[in-house]
Design a protein around this motif. Structure first.
Motif, PDB file in Angstrom:
ATOM      1  N   ARG A 175       0.856  -1.182   0.000  1.00 24.29           N
ATOM      2  CA  ARG A 175       0.000   0.000   0.000  1.00 24.29           C
ATOM      3  C   ARG A 175       0.896   1.238   0.000  1.00 24.29           C
ATOM      4  O   ARG A 175       2.005   1.201   0.532  1.00 24.29           O
ATOM      5  CB  ARG A 175      -0.909  -0.005   1.237  1.00 24.29           C
ATOM      6  CG  ARG A 175      -1.920  -1.122   1.180  1.00 24.29           C
ATOM      7  CD  ARG A 175      -2.825  -1.110   2.374  1.00 24.29           C
ATOM      8  NE  ARG A 175      -3.809  -2.186   2.269  1.00 24.29           N
ATOM      9  CZ  ARG A 175      -4.607  -2.535   3.243  1.00 24.29           C
ATOM     10  NH1 ARG A 175      -4.568  -1.899   4.406  1.00 24.29           N
ATOM     11  NH2 ARG A 175      -5.460  -3.522   3.079  1.00 24.29           N
TER      12      ARG A 175
ATOM     13  N   GLU B 245       1.763  -1.750   5.004  1.00 29.61           N
ATOM     14  CA  GLU B 245       0.908  -2.922   4.863  1.00 29.61           C
ATOM     15  C   GLU B 245       0.834  -3.319   3.396  1.00 29.61           C
ATOM     16  O   GLU B 245       1.217  -2.551   2.517  1.00 29.61           O
ATOM     17  CB  GLU B 245      -0.479  -2.637   5.417  1.00 29.61           C
ATOM     18  CG  GLU B 245      -0.484  -2.359   6.900  1.00 29.61           C
ATOM     19  CD  GLU B 245      -1.866  -2.031   7.442  1.00 29.61           C
ATOM     20  OE1 GLU B 245      -2.808  -1.857   6.630  1.00 29.61           O
ATOM     21  OE2 GLU B 245      -2.012  -1.939   8.664  1.00 29.61           O
TER      22      GLU B 245
ATOM     23  N   ASP C  97      -1.614  -5.647   0.348  1.00 24.34           N
ATOM     24  CA  ASP C  97      -2.813  -6.380  -0.041  1.00 24.34           C
ATOM     25  C   ASP C  97      -2.360  -7.640  -0.745  1.00 24.34           C
ATOM     26  O   ASP C  97      -1.385  -7.628  -1.508  1.00 24.34           O
ATOM     27  CB  ASP C  97      -3.677  -5.536  -0.986  1.00 24.34           C
ATOM     28  CG  ASP C  97      -4.271  -4.339  -0.282  1.00 24.34           C
ATOM     29  OD1 ASP C  97      -4.971  -4.540   0.725  1.00 24.34           O
ATOM     30  OD2 ASP C  97      -4.022  -3.204  -0.724  1.00 24.34           O
TER      31      ASP C  97
ATOM     32  N   ILE D 133      -3.441 -10.256  -3.407  1.00 24.27           N
ATOM     33  CA  ILE D 133      -4.417 -10.305  -4.489  1.00 24.27           C
ATOM     34  C   ILE D 133      -4.213 -11.575  -5.306  1.00 24.27           C
ATOM     35  O   ILE D 133      -3.108 -11.856  -5.787  1.00 24.27           O
ATOM     36  CB  ILE D 133      -4.302  -9.049  -5.366  1.00 24.27           C
ATOM     37  CG1 ILE D 133      -4.537  -7.815  -4.481  1.00 24.27           C
ATOM     38  CG2 ILE D 133      -5.278  -9.105  -6.529  1.00 24.27           C
ATOM     39  CD1 ILE D 133      -4.220  -6.505  -5.127  1.00 24.27           C
TER      40      ILE D 133
END
Length: 158
Positions: free
Chosen positions: A35, A45, A47, A49
């Motif tokens: 991020r 942090e 994500d 996916i």
């Protein structure tokens, strides 16, 4: 209408290659995408996916991508759902990639290099020479335009 996604991240594990009953290759893997901001603790942090590729691209991803390698995926967001064994509706979000770029060679990944310390006929330079080469590359990406490129067969995706 437009449904287009471009992601750059690192693989969380090696791609998983499967085949449909009709013999069509499908590979799945997960990209960890940082991020652009930090949390309240000052930590970054990410994500995680899910990426799906089909046919020849799936086989190439399974053969040449490894855990920890940097890759770019270009595709479309797909939301599908199914009913699990308990009768609950489960929704799955994933990117169906039309194009995946391998952004690191097999020798430069942070992990998953399988002990490969250079390709056939490749000359290893000293660490200082590598740093100088990387610095020149970062300054002017076209500095060596028109000159031969030294690429080992292990770095080619075909």
């Amino acid at each position: 209408m437009l449904n287009r996604i471009v992601l750059i991240g690192r693989l969380t594990k090696d791609p998983e290659l499967r085949y449909t009953p009709n013999g069509v290759a499908v590979a799945t893997f997960t990209l960890a995408v940082d991020r652009p901001f930090t949390n309240q603790s000052g930590e970054r942090e990410a994500d995680f996916i899910n990426i799906v590729t089909w046919r020849g691209l799936a086989e190439n991803c399974a053969n040449y991508l490894k855990k920890g390698r940097l890759a770019a995926a270009d595709g479309r967001l797909q939301i599908r759902n199914y009913e699990n064994n308990e009768g609950k509706r489960v929704y799955v979000s994933e990117v169906v990639a039309d194009n995946v770029r391998f952004l690191e060679s097999g020798n430069s990944g942070q992990s998953g290099n399988n002990g490969n310390n250079g390709g056939q006929g490749g000359q290893r330079r000293g660490q200082q020479g590598d740093q100088q080469s990387n610095q020149r590359f970062n300054d002017d990406p076209f500095a060596k335009d028109g000159q031969p490129i030294d690429i080992s067969d292990d770095d080619l995706p075909f």
